[in-house]
Scaffold this motif. Structure first.
Motif, PDB file in Angstrom:
ATOM      1  N   PRO A 150      -6.234 -10.255  -1.802  1.00 23.18           N
ATOM      2  CA  PRO A 150      -5.980  -8.983  -1.126  1.00 23.18           C
ATOM      3  C   PRO A 150      -7.242  -8.358  -0.521  1.00 23.18           C
ATOM      4  N   GLU A 151      -8.403  -8.608  -1.129  1.00 20.65           N
ATOM      5  CA  GLU A 151      -9.645  -8.041  -0.592  1.00 20.65           C
ATOM      6  C   GLU A 151      -9.938  -8.552   0.816  1.00 20.65           C
ATOM      7  N   GLU A 152      -9.582  -9.797   1.093  1.00 20.36           N
ATOM      8  CA  GLU A 152      -9.822 -10.367   2.424  1.00 20.36           C
ATOM      9  C   GLU A 152      -8.930  -9.732   3.479  1.00 20.36           C
ATOM     10  N   LEU A 153      -7.762  -9.258   3.062  1.00 21.20           N
ATOM     11  CA  LEU A 153      -6.845  -8.632   4.019  1.00 21.20           C
ATOM     12  C   LEU A 153      -7.381  -7.301   4.545  1.00 21.20           C
ATOM     13  N   GLN A 154      -8.301  -6.692   3.828  1.00 21.80           N
ATOM     14  CA  GLN A 154      -8.889  -5.440   4.294  1.00 21.80           C
ATOM     15  C   GLN A 154      -9.830  -5.680   5.485  1.00 21.80           C
ATOM     16  N   LYS A 155     -10.286  -6.924   5.632  1.00 18.76           N
ATOM     17  CA  LYS A 155     -11.200  -7.248   6.734  1.00 18.76           C
ATOM     18  C   LYS A 155     -10.478  -7.875   7.920  1.00 18.76           C
ATOM     19  N   GLN A 156      -9.631  -8.873   7.636  1.00 20.96           N
ATOM     20  CA  GLN A 156      -8.916  -9.550   8.712  1.00 20.96           C
ATOM     21  C   GLN A 156      -7.678 -10.242   8.147  1.00 20.96           C
ATOM     22  N   GLU A 180       3.768  -9.650  -0.481  1.00 19.18           N
ATOM     23  CA  GLU A 180       2.363  -9.789  -0.855  1.00 19.18           C
ATOM     24  C   GLU A 180       1.847  -8.516  -1.518  1.00 19.18           C
ATOM     25  N   ARG A 181       0.824  -8.717  -2.339  1.00 14.35           N
ATOM     26  CA  ARG A 181       0.112  -7.601  -2.974  1.00 14.35           C
ATOM     27  C   ARG A 181      -1.014  -7.158  -2.056  1.00 14.35           C
ATOM     28  N   VAL A 182      -1.085  -5.858  -1.762  1.00 10.48           N
ATOM     29  CA  VAL A 182      -2.136  -5.313  -0.902  1.00 10.48           C
ATOM     30  C   VAL A 182      -2.808  -4.137  -1.615  1.00 10.48           C
ATOM     31  N   ASP A 209      11.481  -5.495   8.085  1.00  5.67           N
ATOM     32  CA  ASP A 209      11.997  -4.924   6.833  1.00  5.67           C
ATOM     33  C   ASP A 209      12.044  -5.957   5.715  1.00  5.67           C
ATOM     34  N   LYS A 210      11.962  -7.239   6.059  1.00  9.73           N
ATOM     35  CA  LYS A 210      11.988  -8.295   5.044  1.00  9.73           C
ATOM     36  C   LYS A 210      10.591  -8.759   4.660  1.00  9.73           C
ATOM     37  N   VAL A 211       9.567  -8.008   5.088  1.00  7.40           N
ATOM     38  CA  VAL A 211       8.193  -8.245   4.634  1.00  7.40           C
ATOM     39  C   VAL A 211       7.877  -7.146   3.622  1.00  7.40           C
ATOM     40  N   LEU A 212       7.752  -7.515   2.362  1.00  2.41           N
ATOM     41  CA  LEU A 212       7.629  -6.552   1.268  1.00  2.41           C
ATOM     42  C   LEU A 212       6.198  -6.520   0.736  1.00  2.41           C
ATOM     43  N   PHE A 213       5.758  -5.318   0.366  1.00  5.95           N
ATOM     44  CA  PHE A 213       4.399  -5.150  -0.152  1.00  5.95           C
ATOM     45  C   PHE A 213       4.456  -4.436  -1.509  1.00  5.95           C
ATOM     46  N   GLY A 219       4.626  -6.538  -9.613  1.00  6.21           N
ATOM     47  CA  GLY A 219       5.540  -6.023  -8.596  1.00  6.21           C
ATOM     48  C   GLY A 219       6.151  -7.145  -7.775  1.00  6.21           C
ATOM     49  N   ARG A 220       5.363  -8.170  -7.462  1.00 11.26           N
ATOM     50  CA  ARG A 220       5.900  -9.303  -6.700  1.00 11.26           C
ATOM     51  C   ARG A 220       6.924 -10.073  -7.541  1.00 11.26           C
ATOM     52  N   THR A 221       6.639 -10.224  -8.817  1.00  7.80           N
ATOM     53  CA  THR A 221       7.597 -10.881  -9.709  1.00  7.80           C
ATOM     54  C   THR A 221       8.902 -10.100  -9.772  1.00  7.80           C
ATOM     55  N   SER A 222       8.794  -8.784  -9.792  1.00  7.64           N
ATOM     56  CA  SER A 222       9.981  -7.934  -9.833  1.00  7.64           C
ATOM     57  C   SER A 222      10.800  -8.071  -8.554  1.00  7.64           C
ATOM     58  N   PHE A 223      10.114  -8.156  -7.401  1.00  8.88           N
ATOM     59  CA  PHE A 223      10.814  -8.366  -6.130  1.00  8.88           C
ATOM     60  C   PHE A 223      11.666  -9.634  -6.186  1.00  8.88           C
ATOM     61  N   VAL A 224      11.067 -10.714  -6.668  1.00 10.55           N
ATOM     62  CA  VAL A 224      11.761 -12.007  -6.706  1.00 10.55           C
ATOM     63  C   VAL A 224      12.963 -11.929  -7.646  1.00 10.55           C
ATOM     64  N   ARG A 225      12.778 -11.319  -8.812  1.00 12.51           N
ATOM     65  CA  ARG A 225      13.876 -11.218  -9.780  1.00 12.51           C
ATOM     66  C   ARG A 225      15.051 -10.437  -9.179  1.00 12.51           C
TER      67      ARG A 225
END
Length: 278
Positions: A150-156, A180-182, A209-213, A219-225
């Motif tokens: 996630p740290e890399e997403l803050q740059k590019q 994804e976790r951001v 709307d189908k891109v979840l953060f 939280g990602r595990t909960s999304f999948v469940r």
């Protein structure tokens, strides 16, 4: 003589090309039919399979059946020398040299053309690999994006060009959710912009709307469940292990080919390699 043989040669080539197209058609049809679950066959599908089976049997019998039997010649006395020479010359004139071998060659070429294997399309490969799954969840980092944390997403944010073809093919027949976790809202905007620029949303199968953060891995595990997909794709071995009891199939993306943690967990160095895109 050359003029008379040319149309015959052309007709043979046309026949071979026709058989090639028919063989390719049969192969694609059979691949599509057998990729369908037998539990979902209706009367039309059964009729189509029966028709294909009859066509294959007919073709096999055509190639297997010998030529028309020759009529039995009555016994004759041994001809004189002059008659033998004349008979030999007559046979040589009536039977063209190499006619039998040409017929065998033609039959071999037709058989090869009819049963020549046809490479399946990417869509067929994706459907077979996913076992006709209708809902797929997939994390972004390390699978769709070049970045791995996630740290890399803050740059590019960089979308893998090699994964786009397989990803878009999945959206054609699967309900796909990306997640994804951001660390902040700005990262979310960068991810959505990168996906839009790469053309992920142009096919109509995937919407924003189908891109979840989320802010945590839990939280990602909960999304999948909650979504209960047929397939989940992830790079985190801990999440893959936790979800193995709840998700029908999982694909663990890892460059090191880890040991299989469960019977329903598969592994691949990348999503595109799993579908044979590279």
């Amino acid at each position: 003589m050359a003029e008379s043989s040319s149309p015959s040669l052309s007709s043979k080539e046309d026949l071979i090309q026709l058989i090639k197209r028919f063989g390719a058609y049969l192969t694609v049809k059979m691949s599509n039919l057998f990729s369908i679950s037998f539990h979902n066959l209706d009367s039309r599908s059964v009729g189509a399979i029966a028709g294909l089976a009859l066509a294959i049997v007919f073709t096999w019998r055509m190639f297997r059946s010998p030529g028309a039997p020759q009529r039995r010649q009555p016994k004759r006395q041994a001809p004189s020398t002059s008659n033998s020479v004349g008979s030999t010359q007559a046979n040589a004139t009536s039977t063209p040299f190499g006619a039998s071998s040409s017929s065998e060659d033609l039959r071999t070429q037709i058989a090869d053309a009819l049963f020549q294997p046809v490479k399946p399309t990417l869509g067929q490969v994706v459907r077979q690999k996913l076992s006709e799954g209708r809902k797929v969840t997939c994390r972004l980092l390390g699978v769709v994006l070049e970045e791995s944390c996630p740290e890399e997403l803050q740059k590019q944010v960089t979308v893998k060009s090699s994964v786009l073809e397989a990803l878009l093919e999945i959206t054609k027949f699967c309900d796909l959710y990306l997640m994804e976790r951001v660390l902040d809202d700005e990262s979310e905007k960068k991810v959505l912009l990168a996906l839009e620029t790469a053309g992920v949303f142009t096919s109509g199968g995937l919407v924003k709307d189908k891109v979840l953060f989320c802010s945590t891995e839990i939280g990602r595990t909960s999304f999948v469940r909650q979504l209960e997909p047929d397939w989940h794709i992830d790079t985190n071995p801990e999440i893959v292990s936790q979800l193995a009891r709840f998700i029908k199939y999982q694909l663990h993306i890892s460059p090191n080919r880890p040991e299989r943690s469960a019977a329903n967990v598969f592994s691949s160095p990348s999503l595109e390699q799993f579908f044979g895109c590279v």
